[in-house]
Design an enzyme around this catalytic site. Sequence first.
Site, PDB file in Angstrom:
ATOM      1  N   SER A  15      29.327  -0.594 -75.120  1.00  0.00           N
ATOM      2  CA  SER A  15      30.246  -1.300 -76.011  1.00  0.00           C
ATOM      3  C   SER A  15      31.196  -0.316 -76.696  1.00  0.00           C
ATOM      4  CB  SER A  15      29.466  -2.055 -77.090  1.00  0.00           C
ATOM      5  OG  SER A  15      28.608  -3.006 -76.499  1.00  0.00           O
ATOM      6  N   ARG A  40      32.483   1.290 -85.346  1.00  0.00           N
ATOM      7  CA  ARG A  40      31.288   0.488 -85.634  1.00  0.00           C
ATOM      8  C   ARG A  40      31.664  -0.855 -86.259  1.00  0.00           C
ATOM      9  NH1 ARG A  40      26.153   0.525 -84.756  1.00  0.00           N
ATOM     10  NH2 ARG A  40      26.602   2.390 -83.572  1.00  0.00           N
ATOM     11  N   HIS A  43      32.709  -2.932 -83.413  1.00  0.00           N
ATOM     12  CA  HIS A  43      31.492  -3.297 -82.676  1.00  0.00           C
ATOM     13  C   HIS A  43      30.790  -4.489 -83.326  1.00  0.00           C
ATOM     14  CE1 HIS A  43      27.115  -2.746 -81.779  1.00  0.00           C
ATOM     15  NE2 HIS A  43      27.578  -2.632 -80.563  1.00  0.00           N
TER      16      HIS A  43
END
Lengths: 224, 224
Positions: A15, A40, A43
């Site tokens: 990812s 992040r 994500h």
Amino acid sequence: MTPQHHLPADIERTSLSIITAELDAMGLTPPPETAAVVKRVIHTTADFDYARNLRFTPGAVAAGVAALQAAAPIVTDTNMALSGITKPGLARLGGTALCYMADPEVAALAKANGTTRAVASMQRAAAEHPGAILAVGNAPTALLTIADLIETAGLRPALVIGVPVGFVNVVESKERLFAVCTAHGVPAIVAMGRKGGSNVAAAICNALVYSAAGMLDPTDRGWK
Amino acid sequence: MTPQHHLPADIERTSLSIITAELDAMGLTPPPETAAVVKRVIHTTADFDYARNLRFTPGAVAAGVAALQAAAPIVTDTNMALSGITKPGLARLGGTALCYMADPEVAALAKANGTTRAVASMQRAAAEHPGAILAVGNAPTALLTIADLIETAGLRPALVIGVPVGFVNVVESKERLFAVCTAHGVPAIVAMGRKGGSNVAAAICNALVYSAAGMLDPTDRGWK
């Protein structure tokens, strides 16, 4: 055709590679200092707007990492954000995370002062952990309380993560917090605009925790 | 100028009015059946993409509301989603919400079967609460497990909320879940595409809980 089941760590690594490639293709490659945080958050949300929305005071990420390595606690404004912060990562650092929103004393204080629990919980955090990382994913009033305490009471948190989400008072609260932090040299990471949330607050904390605990590959800020 | 501090209930009412007006202006006014869910997800994320992404099987909202009124439990795939579900709302209904991810038996089962805790936790949910509302905000493997159990083991949950977020296997898992639910007459609410998350799962649960508990104004699906 049934998609295959994969292991979580592999999925996360893949990812982050996809996110890196798409950011590059959009001309939104974040600088090395902030890349782990930006990636992040994307994500966690699958929302590339955060590559534009997230704003950092100079050295904010390094300040957060250093504070975590010195075992500064993280105080969140929601139990949901608290719940999303990596416990294994914190354990590696000997760190702690806490939230005062469900504390009966905070509820009583809010009632007595005619304010919200979010405000009372940040007042309590400032009193008990003045050098903490304060992570606000929900309540703009919590962010305004922090800004007031920095301006008028000399509060100097290690880092303020200001990412409440919403439509009323949210944009203004984040702009004010960022300006006050900039003026007083307090490190801050803020999602400008309406977007944010407890999940975003937790994701930013986790990027800092993983960095502080040496769990990220320094070249691409993804997993080792 | 310091923005004013407001009370949370007022802020939420104003926010939902803003969301309603902006959806109308964009030509994305949701139908009455799904409006409470769509608006609450946008309230949680400030992301209007959900007005296009959220897909409902016919009668899915009514099925979820009826299940909650009959005290069906909600089982989530993350403690973060569990943490975001309204406890006062559930209390009004005499309902419960639970998550098996931190359960030691689930961890042992996952290890023994060479699978993930997300998969094992949904297998356990299916065994212990086959008529539950299953809310998946994180793990596409959890969603695929539910789809498999519906297809091959006759599982018939009251409702599946399928809103994992991410870049690997997520889009496919949601498409498969929605197709399987449609084929087998299982109510489903799914965020198509990459977006979603524990916060979105909790927001959908909360819209259903508030509706079931009669806490929403039926005309605009905002607060009474």
